[in-house]
Write an enzyme that holds these catalytic residues in place. Structure first.
Site, PDB file in Angstrom:
ATOM      1  N   ARG A 110       0.823  -1.217   0.000  1.00  0.00           N
ATOM      2  CA  ARG A 110       0.000   0.000   0.000  1.00  0.00           C
ATOM      3  C   ARG A 110       0.853   1.261   0.000  1.00  0.00           C
ATOM      4  O   ARG A 110       0.570   2.203  -0.746  1.00  0.00           O
ATOM      5  CB  ARG A 110      -0.963   0.012   1.188  1.00  0.00           C
ATOM      6  CG  ARG A 110      -2.048  -1.040   1.072  1.00  0.00           C
ATOM      7  CD  ARG A 110      -2.940  -1.066   2.291  1.00  0.00           C
ATOM      8  NE  ARG A 110      -2.128  -1.344   3.473  1.00  0.00           N
ATOM      9  CZ  ARG A 110      -2.432  -0.947   4.701  1.00  0.00           C
ATOM     10  NH1 ARG A 110      -3.520  -0.230   4.928  1.00  0.00           N
ATOM     11  NH2 ARG A 110      -1.654  -1.253   5.713  1.00  0.00           N
ATOM     12  N   ASN A 149      -6.256  -2.556   2.293  1.00  0.00           N
ATOM     13  CA  ASN A 149      -6.237  -4.002   2.462  1.00  0.00           C
ATOM     14  C   ASN A 149      -7.665  -4.523   2.516  1.00  0.00           C
ATOM     15  O   ASN A 149      -8.554  -3.869   3.069  1.00  0.00           O
ATOM     16  CB  ASN A 149      -5.528  -4.400   3.758  1.00  0.00           C
ATOM     17  CG  ASN A 149      -4.025  -4.308   3.654  1.00  0.00           C
ATOM     18  OD1 ASN A 149      -3.455  -4.313   2.568  1.00  0.00           O
ATOM     19  ND2 ASN A 149      -3.366  -4.233   4.792  1.00  0.00           N
TER      20      ASN A 149
END
EC number: 3.6.1.7
Length: 92
Positions: A18, A36
């Site tokens: 990320r 996520n």
């Protein structure tokens, strides 16, 4: 301007995916988000110039050094379903 909704499968959580995606998207002047999923995937919404989005999608197949991307599912995105348009790219 184009928008893509992306789901990335593989070893993509706990490996900096990320943060890497935010850095790469910002470098390409993209807006949107990455997060996520409970099932172990990473989900993203990419908005920007078509060439920049395509370049980001190509990069997402590789990801950061510790990631192992097995599959990427890309769909035409609709930011209207995900709230107001962002002026930057964020990790949520």
């Amino acid at each position: 301007m184009t928008t893509k909704h992306v789901l990335v499968s593989g070893i993509v959580q706990g490996v900096g995916y990320r943060a890497w995606a935010r850095q790469e998207a910002t470098r390409r002047n993209l807006t949107g988000w990455v997060r996520n999923c409970a099932d172990g995937r990473v989900e993203a919404l990419l908005e920007g110039e078509a060439d920049a989005v395509d370049d980001m999608l190509n990069a997402m197949h590789q990801g950061p050094a510790l990631a192992q991307v097995d599959r990427i599912l890309v769909e035409e995105g609709n930011n209207d379903d995900d709230g107001p348009r962002s002026t930057h790219f964020e990790v949520t």
